[in-house]
Design a protein around this motif. Structure first.
Motif, PDB file in Angstrom:
ATOM      1  N   PRO A 109      -3.773  29.966 -33.490  1.00 15.61           N
ATOM      2  CA  PRO A 109      -5.125  30.478 -33.247  1.00 15.61           C
ATOM      3  C   PRO A 109      -5.152  31.301 -31.963  1.00 15.61           C
ATOM      4  O   PRO A 109      -4.433  31.013 -31.011  1.00 15.61           O
ATOM      5  N   SER A 110      -5.982  32.314 -31.936  1.00 15.45           N
ATOM      6  CA  SER A 110      -6.059  33.150 -30.746  1.00 15.45           C
ATOM      7  C   SER A 110      -7.423  33.817 -30.651  1.00 15.45           C
ATOM      8  O   SER A 110      -8.152  33.912 -31.642  1.00 15.45           O
ATOM      9  N   VAL A 111      -7.744  34.261 -29.446  1.00 17.16           N
ATOM     10  CA  VAL A 111      -8.967  35.009 -29.197  1.00 17.16           C
ATOM     11  C   VAL A 111      -8.611  36.200 -28.316  1.00 17.16           C
ATOM     12  O   VAL A 111      -7.946  36.047 -27.298  1.00 17.16           O
ATOM     13  N   GLU A 112      -9.059  37.372 -28.704  1.00 16.07           N
ATOM     14  CA  GLU A 112      -8.869  38.578 -27.902  1.00 16.07           C
ATOM     15  C   GLU A 112     -10.241  39.197 -27.632  1.00 16.07           C
ATOM     16  O   GLU A 112     -11.015  39.434 -28.557  1.00 16.07           O
ATOM     17  N   VAL A 113     -10.531  39.460 -26.367  1.00 13.12           N
ATOM     18  CA  VAL A 113     -11.808  40.067 -25.977  1.00 13.12           C
ATOM     19  C   VAL A 113     -11.572  41.522 -25.609  1.00 13.12           C
ATOM     20  O   VAL A 113     -10.618  41.847 -24.886  1.00 13.12           O
ATOM     21  N   THR A 114     -12.425  42.384 -26.134  1.00 14.74           N
ATOM     22  CA  THR A 114     -12.357  43.808 -25.800  1.00 14.74           C
ATOM     23  C   THR A 114     -13.729  44.271 -25.340  1.00 14.74           C
ATOM     24  O   THR A 114     -14.747  43.603 -25.575  1.00 14.74           O
ATOM     25  N   ALA A 115     -13.765  45.408 -24.668  1.00 17.03           N
ATOM     26  CA  ALA A 115     -15.021  45.973 -24.175  1.00 17.03           C
ATOM     27  C   ALA A 115     -15.151  47.401 -24.669  1.00 17.03           C
ATOM     28  O   ALA A 115     -14.164  48.112 -24.832  1.00 17.03           O
ATOM     29  N   ARG A 116     -16.390  47.799 -24.920  1.00 22.40           N
ATOM     30  CA  ARG A 116     -16.633  49.160 -25.399  1.00 22.40           C
ATOM     31  C   ARG A 116     -17.951  49.665 -24.826  1.00 22.40           C
ATOM     32  O   ARG A 116     -18.869  48.887 -24.578  1.00 22.40           O
ATOM     33  N   ALA A 139     -12.434  38.983 -30.921  1.00 22.87           N
ATOM     34  CA  ALA A 139     -11.782  38.882 -32.214  1.00 22.87           C
ATOM     35  C   ALA A 139     -11.146  37.498 -32.306  1.00 22.87           C
ATOM     36  O   ALA A 139     -10.278  37.155 -31.499  1.00 22.87           O
ATOM     37  N   VAL A 140     -11.588  36.704 -33.244  1.00 22.15           N
ATOM     38  CA  VAL A 140     -11.148  35.319 -33.389  1.00 22.15           C
ATOM     39  C   VAL A 140     -10.194  35.205 -34.557  1.00 22.15           C
ATOM     40  O   VAL A 140     -10.486  35.658 -35.660  1.00 22.15           O
ATOM     41  N   ASP A 141      -9.059  34.588 -34.317  1.00 19.62           N
ATOM     42  CA  ASP A 141      -8.023  34.429 -35.321  1.00 19.62           C
ATOM     43  C   ASP A 141      -7.734  32.936 -35.479  1.00 19.62           C
ATOM     44  O   ASP A 141      -7.098  32.328 -34.621  1.00 19.62           O
ATOM     45  N   GLY A 142      -8.227  32.335 -36.552  1.00 24.24           N
ATOM     46  CA  GLY A 142      -8.009  30.916 -36.767  1.00 24.24           C
ATOM     47  C   GLY A 142      -9.139  30.305 -37.567  1.00 24.24           C
ATOM     48  O   GLY A 142     -10.003  31.008 -38.102  1.00 24.24           O
ATOM     49  N   PHE A 143      -9.146  28.980 -37.643  1.00 23.43           N
ATOM     50  CA  PHE A 143     -10.135  28.265 -38.438  1.00 23.43           C
ATOM     51  C   PHE A 143     -10.965  27.330 -37.557  1.00 23.43           C
ATOM     52  O   PHE A 143     -10.524  26.903 -36.494  1.00 23.43           O
ATOM     53  N   GLY A 144     -12.174  27.026 -38.021  1.00 20.45           N
ATOM     54  CA  GLY A 144     -13.046  26.137 -37.281  1.00 20.45           C
ATOM     55  C   GLY A 144     -13.858  26.890 -36.245  1.00 20.45           C
ATOM     56  O   GLY A 144     -14.028  28.111 -36.302  1.00 20.45           O
ATOM     57  N   THR A 145     -14.356  26.145 -35.255  1.00 19.94           N
ATOM     58  CA  THR A 145     -15.223  26.692 -34.216  1.00 19.94           C
ATOM     59  C   THR A 145     -14.412  27.097 -32.989  1.00 19.94           C
ATOM     60  O   THR A 145     -13.464  26.411 -32.616  1.00 19.94           O
ATOM     61  N   PHE A 146     -14.803  28.194 -32.362  1.00 20.90           N
ATOM     62  CA  PHE A 146     -14.184  28.643 -31.118  1.00 20.90           C
ATOM     63  C   PHE A 146     -15.278  28.829 -30.073  1.00 20.90           C
ATOM     64  O   PHE A 146     -16.339  29.373 -30.363  1.00 20.90           O
ATOM     65  N   THR A 147     -15.019  28.364 -28.859  1.00 25.43           N
ATOM     66  CA  THR A 147     -15.910  28.615 -27.732  1.00 25.43           C
ATOM     67  C   THR A 147     -15.180  29.519 -26.753  1.00 25.43           C
ATOM     68  O   THR A 147     -14.068  29.203 -26.313  1.00 25.43           O
ATOM     69  N   VAL A 148     -15.799  30.644 -26.436  1.00 25.90           N
ATOM     70  CA  VAL A 148     -15.183  31.656 -25.565  1.00 25.90           C
ATOM     71  C   VAL A 148     -15.997  31.759 -24.281  1.00 25.90           C
ATOM     72  O   VAL A 148     -17.225  31.868 -24.319  1.00 25.90           O
ATOM     73  N   ARG A 149     -15.301  31.710 -23.149  1.00 25.44           N
ATOM     74  CA  ARG A 149     -15.954  31.914 -21.852  1.00 25.44           C
ATOM     75  C   ARG A 149     -15.471  33.234 -21.269  1.00 25.44           C
ATOM     76  O   ARG A 149     -14.273  33.435 -21.069  1.00 25.44           O
ATOM     77  N   GLY A 192     -15.090  36.697 -35.560  1.00 25.87           N
ATOM     78  CA  GLY A 192     -15.585  36.878 -34.202  1.00 25.87           C
ATOM     79  C   GLY A 192     -16.891  37.637 -34.169  1.00 25.87           C
ATOM     80  O   GLY A 192     -17.631  37.707 -35.147  1.00 25.87           O
ATOM     81  N   GLY A 193     -17.195  38.242 -33.021  1.00 22.08           N
ATOM     82  CA  GLY A 193     -18.439  38.987 -32.877  1.00 22.08           C
ATOM     83  C   GLY A 193     -18.710  39.337 -31.431  1.00 22.08           C
ATOM     84  O   GLY A 193     -17.876  39.140 -30.553  1.00 22.08           O
ATOM     85  N   GLU A 194     -19.908  39.837 -31.179  1.00 21.68           N
ATOM     86  CA  GLU A 194     -20.283  40.256 -29.827  1.00 21.68           C
ATOM     87  C   GLU A 194     -20.590  39.051 -28.952  1.00 21.68           C
ATOM     88  O   GLU A 194     -21.216  38.083 -29.382  1.00 21.68           O
ATOM     89  N   ILE A 195     -20.158  39.099 -27.685  1.00 22.88           N
ATOM     90  CA  ILE A 195     -20.420  38.021 -26.738  1.00 22.88           C
ATOM     91  C   ILE A 195     -21.665  38.326 -25.919  1.00 22.88           C
ATOM     92  O   ILE A 195     -22.627  37.574 -25.929  1.00 22.88           O
ATOM     93  N   PHE A 196     -21.660  39.434 -25.180  1.00 25.30           N
ATOM     94  CA  PHE A 196     -22.859  39.857 -24.459  1.00 25.30           C
ATOM     95  C   PHE A 196     -22.672  41.291 -23.978  1.00 25.30           C
ATOM     96  O   PHE A 196     -21.626  41.905 -24.204  1.00 25.30           O
ATOM     97  N   SER A 197     -23.701  41.831 -23.315  1.00 19.29           N
ATOM     98  CA  SER A 197     -23.654  43.229 -22.878  1.00 19.29           C
ATOM     99  C   SER A 197     -24.248  43.369 -21.482  1.00 19.29           C
ATOM    100  O   SER A 197     -25.013  42.508 -21.019  1.00 19.29           O
ATOM    101  N   LEU A 198     -23.881  44.468 -20.823  1.00 21.39           N
ATOM    102  CA  LEU A 198     -24.391  44.793 -19.495  1.00 21.39           C
ATOM    103  C   LEU A 198     -25.063  46.169 -19.563  1.00 21.39           C
ATOM    104  O   LEU A 198     -24.438  47.150 -19.964  1.00 21.39           O
ATOM    105  N   ALA A 199     -26.318  46.229 -19.170  1.00 23.33           N
ATOM    106  CA  ALA A 199     -27.059  47.487 -19.224  1.00 23.33           C
ATOM    107  C   ALA A 199     -26.799  48.312 -17.959  1.00 23.33           C
ATOM    108  O   ALA A 199     -26.616  47.751 -16.873  1.00 23.33           O
TER     109      ALA A 199
END
Length: 300
Positions: free
Chosen positions: A22-29, A41-51, A76-83
Motif C-alpha cells: 500500500p502507498s500514498v503519493e501526494v501531488t500539488a497543482r 493518490a491511494v494505492d491499496g485496500f481499506g481506509t487511509f488517513t493522510v496527514r 484517493g482524492g483532494e486533501i485541501f487547497s490554499l487560496a
C-alpha cells in the motif's frame, strides 16, 4: 515522511492497485484561480488517513504553515487547497506528508462479540503475549493485548469478525502466490485484526476480499515456543500521545481486549484458560450484508 517542493503544476494520476505494498503519493497543482490544490493518490485496500503539512507558504493570506488530515480510500482524492492573496500569481509552498492504512481515532463497538479464530467445537489454550514476544517492543503502542491460540498442526484459522482484507504477507497476484504469515483485516467500526504465525503460503484470502466469521482465512503455523497455533491482536489507530518517544508519528496502535464467544459464554479471555469455540446464527449474522455459504460459492 515524504517531502516535496512546488515548482510547477502537477496533476493527480490514479495508480493501479498493488495489494502487497500500500502507498500514498501526494501531488500539488495550480488551479485556474491560482489556488494551490493538494491531491492524494491511494494505492491499496481499506481506509487511509493522510496527514499533509505545508510550510513556507508564498502568496497566501494565512500563516506560513498549515496541516490537514484527510480520510480516503483508493484511488484517493483532494486533501485541501490554499487560496492566493494576490489572484494574479499562483500560491507556492513546500510540503510533506505521512499516512496510515487505517482510520484515525475510530470508535470501536465495545459490545461487539467476536468469534474465536479456531473451528467451532474445538478446544484451544489461550495465552496472553507480551510486546517482546511479538517483536513490537519498539513500536508505538498503547494497552498492548495480543492472544495466542493453540491448534493442531495445519488447522484452519477463522476470521473473528466480518471485514476487508487489507494485507496478506507475501501475497503476489501476478505470480499467483497465496502468501501467509500475517493477515490484517479492517472492520466496519475502524478496528483492525492482525493474525500472525500463519503457515507460509497458506492464505485462503487475498487483499480486497471480504471475510466473514465462519470463513477460514489461512492455516495455523508453528509457534515460536513450540506447537501450532495463531496469534491475534485487535487494535485501532489513535492520535499519537507518546510524543516523547515518537515525536513525529501521527498515530499509535491502541489495543483492545474484546469480548469473545465461547462455550462458557461471552466475555474477555483469561491467560492460560482452555476455551471452546462456539458460533451462533446471531454471531454470524451480527453485521449486515453477510452472504450465505451457497451465495459465496456460486457468486449470487
Amino acid at each position: 515522511m515524504k517531502k516535496a517542493t512546488i515548482a510547477a503544476a502537477l496533476l493527480l494520476s490514479a495508480l493501479p492497485l498493488a495489494a502487497q505494498k500500500p502507498s500514498v503519493e501526494v501531488t500539488a497543482r495550480s488551479a485556474a484561480d491560482n489556488s494551490l490544490l493538494f491531491d492524494a493518490a491511494v494505492d491499496g485496500f481499506g481506509t487511509f488517513t493522510v496527514r499533509l503539512k505545508t510550510t513556507d507558504i508564498r502568496n497566501h493570506a494565512g500563516s506560513g504553515e498549515a496541516t490537514a488530515i484527510a480520510t480516503l480510500r483508493a484511488p484517493g482524492g483532494e486533501i485541501f487547497s490554499l487560496a492566493p492573496q494576490d489572484a494574479s500569481r499562483p500560491v507556492e509552498a513546500d510540503y510533506s506528508w505521512d499516512w496510515i492504512n487505517g482510520r484515525l481515532d475510530a470508535t470501536p463497538d465495545a459490545e461487539f462479540v467476536y468469534r474465536l479464530p479456531v473451528a467451532a467445537g474445538k478446544h484451544t489454550t489461550v495465552r496472553a503475549l507480551t510486546p517482546a514476544e511479538t517483536g513490537m517492543v519498539r513500536d508505538n503502542i498503547a494497552g498492548f493485548r495480543m492472544w495466542e491460540f493453540s491448534t493442531e498442526r495445519n488447522e484452519p484459522v477463522f476470521a473473528i469478525r466480518k471485514g476487508t482484507v487489507i494485507y496478506v504477507e507475501g501475497y503476489d497476484a501476478e505470480r499467483k502466490q497465496a502468501g501467509g504469515g500475517t493477515i490484517i483485516v479492517e472492520h466496519a467500526d475502524g478496528t483492525q485484526a492482525r493474525y500472525d504465525t500463519l503457515r507460509s503460503d497458506s492464505a485462503l484470502v487475498a487483499p480486497g476480499e471480504t471475510v466473514y466469521p465462519d470463513m477460514p482465512i489461512a492455516l495455523a503455523g508453528e509457534l515460536p515456543g513450540g506447537g501450532s497455533g495463531v496469534r491475534v491482536g485487535l487494535y485501532r489507530y489513535a492520535a499519537n500521545r507518546d510524543t516523547a518517544l515518537h515525536p513525529h508519528m501521527m498515530a499509535q496502535k491502541e489495543f483492545i481486549d474484546p469480548l469473545f464467544m465461547t462455550a462458557r459464554g461471552n466475555g474477555v479471555l483469561t491467560d492460560g484458560e482452555t476455551a471452546t469455540a462456539e458460533t451462533t446464527k446471531k454471531l454470524l449474522n451480527a453485521e449486515s450484508g453477510r452472504r450465505s455459504f451457497w451465495q459465496r460459492i456460486f457468486g449470487r
